[in-house]
Scaffold this motif. Structure first.
Motif, PDB file in Angstrom:
ATOM      1  N   THR A  64       1.062  -1.151  -0.183  1.00 49.26           N
ATOM      2  CA  THR A  64       0.358   0.148  -0.223  1.00 49.26           C
ATOM      3  C   THR A  64       0.820   1.589  -0.328  1.00 49.26           C
ATOM      4  O   THR A  64       0.417   2.253  -0.141  1.00 49.26           O
ATOM      5  CB  THR A  64      -1.240   0.210   1.167  1.00 49.26           C
ATOM      6  N   ALA A  65       1.535   1.290   0.349  1.00 52.15           N
ATOM      7  CA  ALA A  65       2.682   2.314   0.307  1.00 52.15           C
ATOM      8  C   ALA A  65       3.741   2.579  -1.648  1.00 52.15           C
ATOM      9  O   ALA A  65       4.046   2.949  -1.510  1.00 52.15           O
ATOM     10  CB  ALA A  65       3.262   2.146   1.515  1.00 52.15           C
ATOM     11  N   GLY A  66       3.115   1.440  -2.357  1.00 52.73           N
ATOM     12  CA  GLY A  66       3.428   0.957  -4.009  1.00 52.73           C
ATOM     13  C   GLY A  66       4.380  -0.075  -3.847  1.00 52.73           C
ATOM     14  O   GLY A  66       5.040  -0.749  -2.827  1.00 52.73           O
ATOM     15  N   GLY A  67       4.370  -0.285  -4.852  1.00 51.84           N
ATOM     16  CA  GLY A  67       4.730  -1.764  -5.394  1.00 51.84           C
ATOM     17  C   GLY A  67       4.196  -2.801  -6.239  1.00 51.84           C
ATOM     18  O   GLY A  67       2.729  -2.790  -6.107  1.00 51.84           O
ATOM     19  N   PHE A  98       0.147  -3.035 -10.395  1.00 53.54           N
ATOM     20  CA  PHE A  98       1.642  -2.526  -9.768  1.00 53.54           C
ATOM     21  C   PHE A  98       0.323  -1.199  -8.745  1.00 53.54           C
ATOM     22  O   PHE A  98      -0.211  -0.801  -9.466  1.00 53.54           O
ATOM     23  CB  PHE A  98       2.568  -1.967 -11.047  1.00 53.54           C
ATOM     24  N   PHE A  99       0.599  -1.292  -8.149  1.00 50.75           N
ATOM     25  CA  PHE A  99       0.172   0.245  -7.361  1.00 50.75           C
ATOM     26  C   PHE A  99       1.004   1.468  -7.721  1.00 50.75           C
ATOM     27  O   PHE A  99       2.549   1.028  -6.395  1.00 50.75           O
ATOM     28  CB  PHE A  99      -0.391  -0.149  -5.471  1.00 50.75           C
ATOM     29  N   PHE A 100       0.916   2.504  -8.070  1.00 49.60           N
ATOM     30  CA  PHE A 100       2.109   3.710  -7.798  1.00 49.60           C
ATOM     31  C   PHE A 100       1.354   4.813  -6.623  1.00 49.60           C
ATOM     32  O   PHE A 100       0.008   4.680  -7.061  1.00 49.60           O
ATOM     33  CB  PHE A 100       2.732   4.360  -9.249  1.00 49.60           C
ATOM     34  N   ARG A 101       1.898   4.891  -6.169  1.00 46.69           N
ATOM     35  CA  ARG A 101       2.071   5.835  -4.965  1.00 46.69           C
ATOM     36  C   ARG A 101       2.810   7.135  -5.316  1.00 46.69           C
ATOM     37  O   ARG A 101       4.285   7.239  -4.352  1.00 46.69           O
ATOM     38  CB  ARG A 101       1.591   5.235  -3.199  1.00 46.69           C
ATOM     39  N   ALA A 102       2.889   8.448  -5.582  1.00 49.38           N
ATOM     40  CA  ALA A 102       3.748   9.719  -5.457  1.00 49.38           C
ATOM     41  C   ALA A 102       4.212   9.958  -4.118  1.00 49.38           C
ATOM     42  O   ALA A 102       4.918   9.961  -4.117  1.00 49.38           O
ATOM     43  CB  ALA A 102       3.072  10.772  -6.597  1.00 49.38           C
ATOM     44  N   GLU A 103       3.661   9.626  -2.972  1.00 44.29           N
ATOM     45  CA  GLU A 103       4.261  10.823  -1.798  1.00 44.29           C
ATOM     46  C   GLU A 103       4.989   8.703  -0.510  1.00 44.29           C
ATOM     47  O   GLU A 103       6.198   9.718  -0.123  1.00 44.29           O
ATOM     48  CB  GLU A 103       2.977  10.715  -0.756  1.00 44.29           C
ATOM     49  N   SER A 104       4.979   8.251  -1.487  1.00 47.01           N
ATOM     50  CA  SER A 104       6.070   7.349  -0.792  1.00 47.01           C
ATOM     51  C   SER A 104       6.855   6.760  -1.716  1.00 47.01           C
ATOM     52  O   SER A 104       7.646   5.438  -1.893  1.00 47.01           O
ATOM     53  CB  SER A 104       5.431   6.452  -0.524  1.00 47.01           C
ATOM     54  N   PHE A 105       7.272   7.280  -3.285  1.00 44.60           N
ATOM     55  CA  PHE A 105       7.744   6.726  -3.977  1.00 44.60           C
ATOM     56  C   PHE A 105       9.559   7.042  -3.733  1.00 44.60           C
ATOM     57  O   PHE A 105       9.751   5.966  -3.844  1.00 44.60           O
ATOM     58  CB  PHE A 105       7.676   7.632  -5.575  1.00 44.60           C
ATOM     59  N   TYR A 106       9.759   7.772  -3.340  1.00 52.81           N
ATOM     60  CA  TYR A 106      11.220   8.105  -2.954  1.00 52.81           C
ATOM     61  C   TYR A 106      11.911   6.333  -1.615  1.00 52.81           C
ATOM     62  O   TYR A 106      12.337   5.748  -1.845  1.00 52.81           O
ATOM     63  CB  TYR A 106      11.174   8.518  -1.474  1.00 52.81           C
ATOM     64  N   GLN A 107      10.562   5.610  -0.837  1.00 55.32           N
ATOM     65  CA  GLN A 107      10.543   4.840   0.041  1.00 55.32           C
ATOM     66  C   GLN A 107      11.151   3.513  -0.809  1.00 55.32           C
ATOM     67  O   GLN A 107      11.112   2.466  -1.319  1.00 55.32           O
ATOM     68  CB  GLN A 107       9.798   4.514   0.872  1.00 55.32           C
ATOM     69  N   PHE A 108       9.518   3.446  -2.228  1.00 56.50           N
ATOM     70  CA  PHE A 108      10.083   2.246  -3.374  1.00 56.50           C
ATOM     71  C   PHE A 108      10.846   2.816  -3.857  1.00 56.50           C
ATOM     72  O   PHE A 108      11.347   1.229  -4.546  1.00 56.50           O
ATOM     73  CB  PHE A 108       8.039   2.320  -4.125  1.00 56.50           C
ATOM     74  N   ALA A 109      11.812   3.233  -4.105  1.00 57.94           N
ATOM     75  CA  ALA A 109      13.101   3.645  -4.938  1.00 57.94           C
ATOM     76  C   ALA A 109      14.068   3.044  -4.718  1.00 57.94           C
ATOM     77  O   ALA A 109      15.228   2.509  -4.823  1.00 57.94           O
ATOM     78  CB  ALA A 109      13.484   5.126  -5.761  1.00 57.94           C
ATOM     79  N   SER A 110      13.943   3.263  -3.279  1.00 60.06           N
ATOM     80  CA  SER A 110      14.602   2.462  -2.186  1.00 60.06           C
ATOM     81  C   SER A 110      14.696   0.839  -1.857  1.00 60.06           C
ATOM     82  O   SER A 110      15.903   0.616  -2.454  1.00 60.06           O
ATOM     83  CB  SER A 110      15.041   3.624  -0.980  1.00 60.06           C
ATOM     84  N   HIS A 111      13.876   0.373  -1.413  1.00 61.47           N
ATOM     85  CA  HIS A 111      13.961  -0.483  -2.099  1.00 61.47           C
ATOM     86  C   HIS A 111      13.811  -1.226  -3.126  1.00 61.47           C
ATOM     87  O   HIS A 111      14.728  -2.521  -3.042  1.00 61.47           O
ATOM     88  CB  HIS A 111      12.397  -0.944  -1.619  1.00 61.47           C
ATOM     89  N   ILE A 112      13.588  -0.589  -4.362  1.00 56.80           N
ATOM     90  CA  ILE A 112      14.611  -0.948  -5.542  1.00 56.80           C
ATOM     91  C   ILE A 112      16.134  -1.132  -5.364  1.00 56.80           C
ATOM     92  O   ILE A 112      16.478  -2.229  -6.136  1.00 56.80           O
ATOM     93  CB  ILE A 112      13.779  -0.373  -6.963  1.00 56.80           C
ATOM     94  N   SER A 127      19.224   2.965 -12.082  1.00 55.78           N
ATOM     95  CA  SER A 127      18.504   2.948 -10.158  1.00 55.78           C
ATOM     96  C   SER A 127      17.031   4.266 -10.879  1.00 55.78           C
ATOM     97  O   SER A 127      18.239   5.637 -11.223  1.00 55.78           O
ATOM     98  CB  SER A 127      19.209   4.024  -9.135  1.00 55.78           C
ATOM     99  N   LEU A 128      16.204   4.444  -9.904  1.00 56.67           N
ATOM    100  CA  LEU A 128      15.134   5.776  -9.729  1.00 56.67           C
ATOM    101  C   LEU A 128      15.872   6.617  -9.002  1.00 56.67           C
ATOM    102  O   LEU A 128      15.453   7.873 -10.098  1.00 56.67           O
ATOM    103  CB  LEU A 128      13.771   4.865  -9.354  1.00 56.67           C
ATOM    104  N   HIS A 129      16.570   6.350  -8.300  1.00 58.18           N
ATOM    105  CA  HIS A 129      17.546   7.545  -7.676  1.00 58.18           C
ATOM    106  C   HIS A 129      18.528   8.081  -8.548  1.00 58.18           C
ATOM    107  O   HIS A 129      18.917   9.612  -7.797  1.00 58.18           O
ATOM    108  CB  HIS A 129      18.336   7.234  -6.146  1.00 58.18           C
TER     109      HIS A 129
END
Length: 241
Positions: A64-67, A98-112, A127-129
């Motif tokens: 629910t935070a994205g993915g 897939f669930f994309f969530r703009a507000e938690s995208f940073y955390q998702f990118a870090s997970h990747i 890398s998304l970062h």
């Protein structure tokens, strides 16, 4: 199409008197059906559109935070109280998405960054970062979304220029016409809302109603601003007497 309708499961006793059940549109939700490959949720901040999209993601098994169903990482407040009370009706059930969530995208990118072992092939090969905010959004949309699946996008326009919002529209078009995908998108963007043939669901005055593009405030206010910019700004910045 995969997802045909959603509804609140019967709740024994009275409706919970805490968030998000205190949101009027959620509290009054009975059943919401889908009849288009592309559905938009629109409305003011706090109207419940992102909350409902998150609950759908929860029932799909997405983070629910994205993915997707395969992404598992810790994010504060990533649970969904509403999701546990939502029932989805499928025909047939989507096997991917897939669930994309703009507000938690940073955390998702870090997970990747921490888990990807495929040299970011699903995210443009980088890398998304290590991309600008807008570039990373579009890299995900253009590379990670593919095939027959359901895609839930929460404010995907947040980091996209108008030109790249048009690029996203092309991604949506290609996937729905060629790949049999279904999109449900919560947005404030008058550009995205203009997608042809989309179903627009307006969260307003405690209801979720279907409306036409030209009847949305997103369209009418943007049109008025472009046609009457000087007059509107003069009124907005007028000194109080």
């Amino acid at each position: 199409m995969f997802l045909r309708s959603i509804r609140l499961k019967p709740i024994s006793g009275s409706m919970p008197n805490y968030y998000p059940f205190t949101i009027p549109a959620i509290r009054n939700l009975k059943e919401l059906s889908f009849h288009s490959d592309v559905t938009f949720f629109c409305g003011e901040n706090g109207s419940g559109k992102s909350t409902l999209l998150e609950a759908i993601a929860f029932q799909c098994g997405f983070h629910t935070a994205g993915g997707s169903r395969h992404n598992r990482y810790e994010v504060h407040a990533s649970n969904s109280d509403l999701g546990e009370h939502l029932q989805l009706s499928w025909l047939p059930r989507a096997q991917d998405g897939f669930f994309f969530r703009a507000e938690s995208f940073y955390q998702f990118a870090s997970h990747i960054d921490e888990t990807d072992e495929d040299e970011y092939k699903s995210y443009g090969g980088k890398s998304l970062h290590q991309q600008s905010h807008g570039e990373s959004f579009l890299s995900l949309f253009a590379n990670r979304l593919n095939g027959k699946a359901i895609y839930l996008l929460d404010e995907p326009e947040a980091a996209l220029s108008p030109q790249r919002q048009l690029a996203l529209l092309r991604v949506i078009y290609d996937l729905t016409k060629e790949g049999g995908a279904q999109f449900i998108i919560a947005t404030h963007s008058p550009i995205l809302l203009g997608y042809p043939g989309a179903s627009i669901r307006l969260f307003e005055e405690g209801e979720i109603v279907e409306t036409e593009y030209e009847n949305t405030e997103h369209y009418s206010l943007t049109k008025y601003f472009l046609q009457n910019r000087e007059r509107l700004l003069a009124e907005l910045f007028k000194e109080e007497e």
